[in-house]
Scaffold this motif. Sequence first.
Motif, PDB file in Angstrom:
ATOM      1  N   PHE A  13      37.542  38.851  33.692  1.00 10.60           N
ATOM      2  CA  PHE A  13      36.646  38.235  34.709  1.00 10.60           C
ATOM      3  C   PHE A  13      37.245  37.955  36.042  1.00 10.60           C
ATOM      4  CE2 PHE A  13      35.485  34.165  36.585  1.00 10.60           C
ATOM      5  CZ  PHE A  13      33.899  34.401  36.653  1.00 10.60           C
ATOM      6  N   HIS A  14      38.470  37.599  35.943  1.00 10.00           N
ATOM      7  CA  HIS A  14      39.106  37.638  37.313  1.00 10.00           C
ATOM      8  C   HIS A  14      39.205  38.990  38.053  1.00 10.00           C
ATOM      9  CE1 HIS A  14      41.861  35.708  40.173  1.00 10.00           C
ATOM     10  NE2 HIS A  14      42.673  36.801  40.163  1.00 10.00           N
ATOM     11  N   ARG A  15      39.463  39.914  37.531  1.00  8.41           N
ATOM     12  CA  ARG A  15      39.598  41.170  38.129  1.00  8.41           C
ATOM     13  C   ARG A  15      38.166  41.500  38.612  1.00  8.41           C
ATOM     14  NH1 ARG A  15      40.293  44.458  34.095  1.00  8.41           N
ATOM     15  NH2 ARG A  15      38.111  44.188  33.835  1.00  8.41           N
ATOM     16  N   ASN A  16      36.977  41.286  37.966  1.00  2.00           N
ATOM     17  CA  ASN A  16      35.782  41.734  38.457  1.00  2.00           C
ATOM     18  C   ASN A  16      35.052  40.780  39.290  1.00  2.00           C
ATOM     19  OD1 ASN A  16      36.053  43.950  36.401  1.00  2.00           O
ATOM     20  ND2 ASN A  16      34.536  42.860  35.166  1.00  2.00           N
ATOM     21  N   LEU A  17      35.659  39.473  39.267  1.00  2.00           N
ATOM     22  CA  LEU A  17      35.268  38.543  40.285  1.00  2.00           C
ATOM     23  C   LEU A  17      35.632  38.952  41.633  1.00  2.00           C
ATOM     24  CD1 LEU A  17      34.128  35.568  41.124  1.00  2.00           C
ATOM     25  CD2 LEU A  17      36.604  34.833  40.718  1.00  2.00           C
ATOM     26  N   LEU A  18      36.877  39.581  41.778  1.00  2.00           N
ATOM     27  CA  LEU A  18      37.537  39.862  42.871  1.00  2.00           C
ATOM     28  C   LEU A  18      37.127  41.056  43.509  1.00  2.00           C
ATOM     29  CD1 LEU A  18      40.862  38.384  42.791  1.00  2.00           C
ATOM     30  CD2 LEU A  18      39.210  37.438  43.480  1.00  2.00           C
ATOM     31  N   LYS A  19      37.081  42.175  42.523  1.00  2.00           N
ATOM     32  CA  LYS A  19      36.560  43.612  43.067  1.00  2.00           C
ATOM     33  C   LYS A  19      35.233  43.809  42.885  1.00  2.00           C
ATOM     34  CE  LYS A  19      41.279  45.456  42.236  1.00  2.00           C
ATOM     35  NZ  LYS A  19      41.437  45.806  43.376  1.00  2.00           N
ATOM     36  N   GLY A  20      34.553  43.146  42.107  1.00  2.00           N
ATOM     37  CA  GLY A  20      33.275  43.540  41.832  1.00  2.00           C
ATOM     38  C   GLY A  20      33.065  44.236  40.519  1.00  2.00           C
ATOM     39  N   GLY A  21      32.248  43.833  39.568  1.00  2.00           N
ATOM     40  CA  GLY A  21      32.168  44.466  38.234  1.00  2.00           C
ATOM     41  C   GLY A  21      31.186  43.683  37.321  1.00  2.00           C
ATOM     42  N   HIS A  44      31.617  23.031  44.785  1.00  2.00           N
ATOM     43  CA  HIS A  44      31.375  23.373  46.064  1.00  2.00           C
ATOM     44  C   HIS A  44      31.869  24.658  46.550  1.00  2.00           C
ATOM     45  CE1 HIS A  44      30.097  18.867  46.616  1.00  2.00           C
ATOM     46  NE2 HIS A  44      31.006  18.652  45.829  1.00  2.00           N
ATOM     47  N   SER A  45      33.076  24.866  46.176  1.00  2.00           N
ATOM     48  CA  SER A  45      33.660  26.065  46.492  1.00  2.00           C
ATOM     49  C   SER A  45      34.559  26.657  45.440  1.00  2.00           C
ATOM     50  CB  SER A  45      34.363  26.261  47.824  1.00  2.00           C
ATOM     51  OG  SER A  45      35.322  25.308  47.830  1.00  2.00           O
ATOM     52  N   VAL A  46      34.840  27.787  45.049  1.00  2.00           N
ATOM     53  CA  VAL A  46      36.002  28.279  44.127  1.00  2.00           C
ATOM     54  C   VAL A  46      37.163  28.657  45.154  1.00  2.00           C
ATOM     55  CG1 VAL A  46      36.592  30.057  42.496  1.00  2.00           C
ATOM     56  CG2 VAL A  46      34.195  28.869  42.413  1.00  2.00           C
ATOM     57  N   ASN A  47      38.295  28.122  44.379  1.00  2.00           N
ATOM     58  CA  ASN A  47      39.497  28.512  45.336  1.00  2.00           C
ATOM     59  C   ASN A  47      40.762  28.916  44.361  1.00  2.00           C
ATOM     60  OD1 ASN A  47      39.239  27.493  48.280  1.00  2.00           O
ATOM     61  ND2 ASN A  47      38.096  25.951  47.042  1.00  2.00           N
ATOM     62  N   GLY A  48      41.375  29.644  44.495  1.00  2.00           N
ATOM     63  CA  GLY A  48      42.591  30.283  43.790  1.00  2.00           C
ATOM     64  C   GLY A  48      43.840  29.775  44.472  1.00  2.00           C
ATOM     65  N   LEU A  73      47.655  27.611  47.972  1.00  2.00           N
ATOM     66  CA  LEU A  73      46.583  28.049  48.066  1.00  2.00           C
ATOM     67  C   LEU A  73      46.555  29.754  48.756  1.00  2.00           C
ATOM     68  CD1 LEU A  73      43.232  27.859  48.294  1.00  2.00           C
ATOM     69  CD2 LEU A  73      43.617  26.846  50.367  1.00  2.00           C
ATOM     70  N   SER A  74      46.075  30.661  47.990  1.00  2.00           N
ATOM     71  CA  SER A  74      45.784  32.105  48.309  1.00  2.00           C
ATOM     72  C   SER A  74      44.708  32.523  48.237  1.00  2.00           C
ATOM     73  CB  SER A  74      46.801  32.729  47.208  1.00  2.00           C
ATOM     74  OG  SER A  74      46.434  32.328  45.822  1.00  2.00           O
ATOM     75  N   HIS A  75      43.818  32.036  47.689  1.00  2.00           N
ATOM     76  CA  HIS A  75      42.497  32.872  47.785  1.00  2.00           C
ATOM     77  C   HIS A  75      41.391  31.843  47.944  1.00  2.00           C
ATOM     78  CE1 HIS A  75      44.874  35.753  45.411  1.00  2.00           C
ATOM     79  NE2 HIS A  75      43.947  36.603  45.515  1.00  2.00           N
ATOM     80  N   PRO A  76      41.364  31.384  49.211  1.00  2.00           N
ATOM     81  CA  PRO A  76      40.197  30.293  49.444  1.00  2.00           C
ATOM     82  C   PRO A  76      38.644  30.743  49.532  1.00  2.00           C
ATOM     83  CG  PRO A  76      41.325  31.046  51.565  1.00  2.00           C
ATOM     84  CD  PRO A  76      41.897  31.805  50.546  1.00  2.00           C
ATOM     85  N   ASN A  77      37.879  29.914  48.861  1.00  2.00           N
ATOM     86  CA  ASN A  77      36.375  30.232  49.038  1.00  2.00           C
ATOM     87  C   ASN A  77      36.066  31.730  48.551  1.00  2.00           C
ATOM     88  OD1 ASN A  77      33.927  29.536  49.241  1.00  2.00           O
ATOM     89  ND2 ASN A  77      33.828  30.318  51.574  1.00  2.00           N
ATOM     90  N   ILE A  78      36.552  31.583  47.228  1.00  2.00           N
ATOM     91  CA  ILE A  78      36.192  33.080  46.679  1.00  2.00           C
ATOM     92  C   ILE A  78      35.006  33.366  46.785  1.00  2.00           C
ATOM     93  CG2 ILE A  78      36.600  34.401  44.626  1.00  2.00           C
ATOM     94  CD1 ILE A  78      39.092  32.875  44.133  1.00  2.00           C
ATOM     95  N   LYS A  79      34.372  34.665  47.126  1.00  2.00           N
ATOM     96  CA  LYS A  79      32.985  35.142  46.931  1.00  2.00           C
ATOM     97  C   LYS A  79      33.172  36.394  46.110  1.00  2.00           C
ATOM     98  CE  LYS A  79      30.690  31.768  48.760  1.00  2.00           C
ATOM     99  NZ  LYS A  79      30.052  31.002  47.760  1.00  2.00           N
ATOM    100  N   THR A  80      32.306  37.043  45.253  1.00  2.00           N
ATOM    101  CA  THR A  80      32.400  38.136  44.623  1.00  2.00           C
ATOM    102  C   THR A  80      31.261  39.170  45.336  1.00  2.00           C
ATOM    103  OG1 THR A  80      32.237  39.136  42.465  1.00  2.00           O
ATOM    104  CG2 THR A  80      30.284  37.850  43.085  1.00  2.00           C
ATOM    105  N   PRO A  81      31.563  40.475  45.284  1.00  2.34           N
ATOM    106  CA  PRO A  81      30.821  41.647  45.978  1.00  2.34           C
ATOM    107  C   PRO A  81      29.563  41.542  45.222  1.00  2.34           C
ATOM    108  CG  PRO A  81      33.245  42.270  45.484  1.00  2.34           C
ATOM    109  CD  PRO A  81      33.067  41.008  44.847  1.00  2.34           C
ATOM    110  N   GLN A  82      28.392  41.850  45.997  1.00  8.44           N
ATOM    111  CA  GLN A  82      27.048  41.980  45.265  1.00  8.44           C
ATOM    112  C   GLN A  82      26.760  43.033  44.409  1.00  8.44           C
ATOM    113  OE1 GLN A  82      24.388  39.316  46.108  1.00  8.44           O
ATOM    114  NE2 GLN A  82      26.397  38.617  46.409  1.00  8.44           N
TER     115      GLN A  82
END
Length: 333
Positions: free
Chosen positions: A253-261, A185-189, A201-210
């Motif tokens: 993967f984690h870095r690119n997920l948050l920053k876009g890559g 349903h959502s990705v949470n960190g 909970l520190s990173h709710p509902n993570i979305k990656t840059p397009q």
Amino acid sequence: MSTAPSHPLVMPLGTTLDRYILHRQNAFAFATGELSQLLRDIALAGKIVHREVNRAGLIDLTGDMGLQNVQGEAQQKLDVIADIRFRRALTNGGEVCALISEEEEGIIFTGNNKGKYVVAIDPLDGSSNIDVNVSIGTIFSIYRRVTPVGSEPTLDDFMQGGHEQVAAGYILFGSSTMLVYTTGHSVNGFTYDTSVGEFILSHPNIKTPQNGAIYSYNDGNLNAYAEPVQRYLAACRERQYSARYIGSLVADFHRNLLKGGIYLYPPTAKNPNGKLRLLYECYPLAFIAGITGCLAVNDTEAILNIKPTSLHQRTPLYIGAPAMVEELMGYLV
């Protein structure tokens, strides 16, 4: 009227993982608690491995065991320890009837035949980084078994395909320890607070840059990549994108997920089917990717569409910001 204290020491702690899991469970009318307990078991093992990782240099846990795993890779001491810790946690928790691990050739039967779930896990990804204190991680994938509850689990329980995952996630052991997971349903960190022994909970509902400007690949293999991949990487260099490669799939993967890559592990002559394992590396990250807005593909299709044929099946992987993955696929057509 007195004002509420604002010093960090007396600020609210935040939402703990246990509280979040319970809240999510209560949101589903037919939830019975087994999956929630399973996620808690993984979190518990993660805390124990966090402890071992953080004191590895003090109690001689660095270095290899002098043995090889089923992949033909040298087993590090922490590889073995993490495998044992997660296996024990999942067995003692009672919700898992069987699991597969990067470190073991076949199915690991827990004896809990009444358990409703099976787990595929890479207990410690990025083993080559252990001795030099660089980020490593755990990757896991959870399925609801297809064999009858009460019977002995079989290979069919693990060969369901990536779309049948009911939950997936990873634990990153870096400057802080983070648990990132989804139940679809959502990705949470959640960041581990060692002072209270809880994931918060520190990173709710993570979305990656397009889109992004980071590309991650092993430059030592560059000349072994197919010509279209080489041309794409040349385009990244011409645009002066940032090349960032840790050598730990979870961390990259984690870095690119948050920053876009984009993360690339193409096939080579040495590894014509790719090097990364489908069931316990690529499937779980692709499941997370789809929910956060990333794309995850191999040379020809979406990772989640690949039909599994063996426990340690390998595949090429291109995963990250959708605009970057789509551009790469344009080169591969």
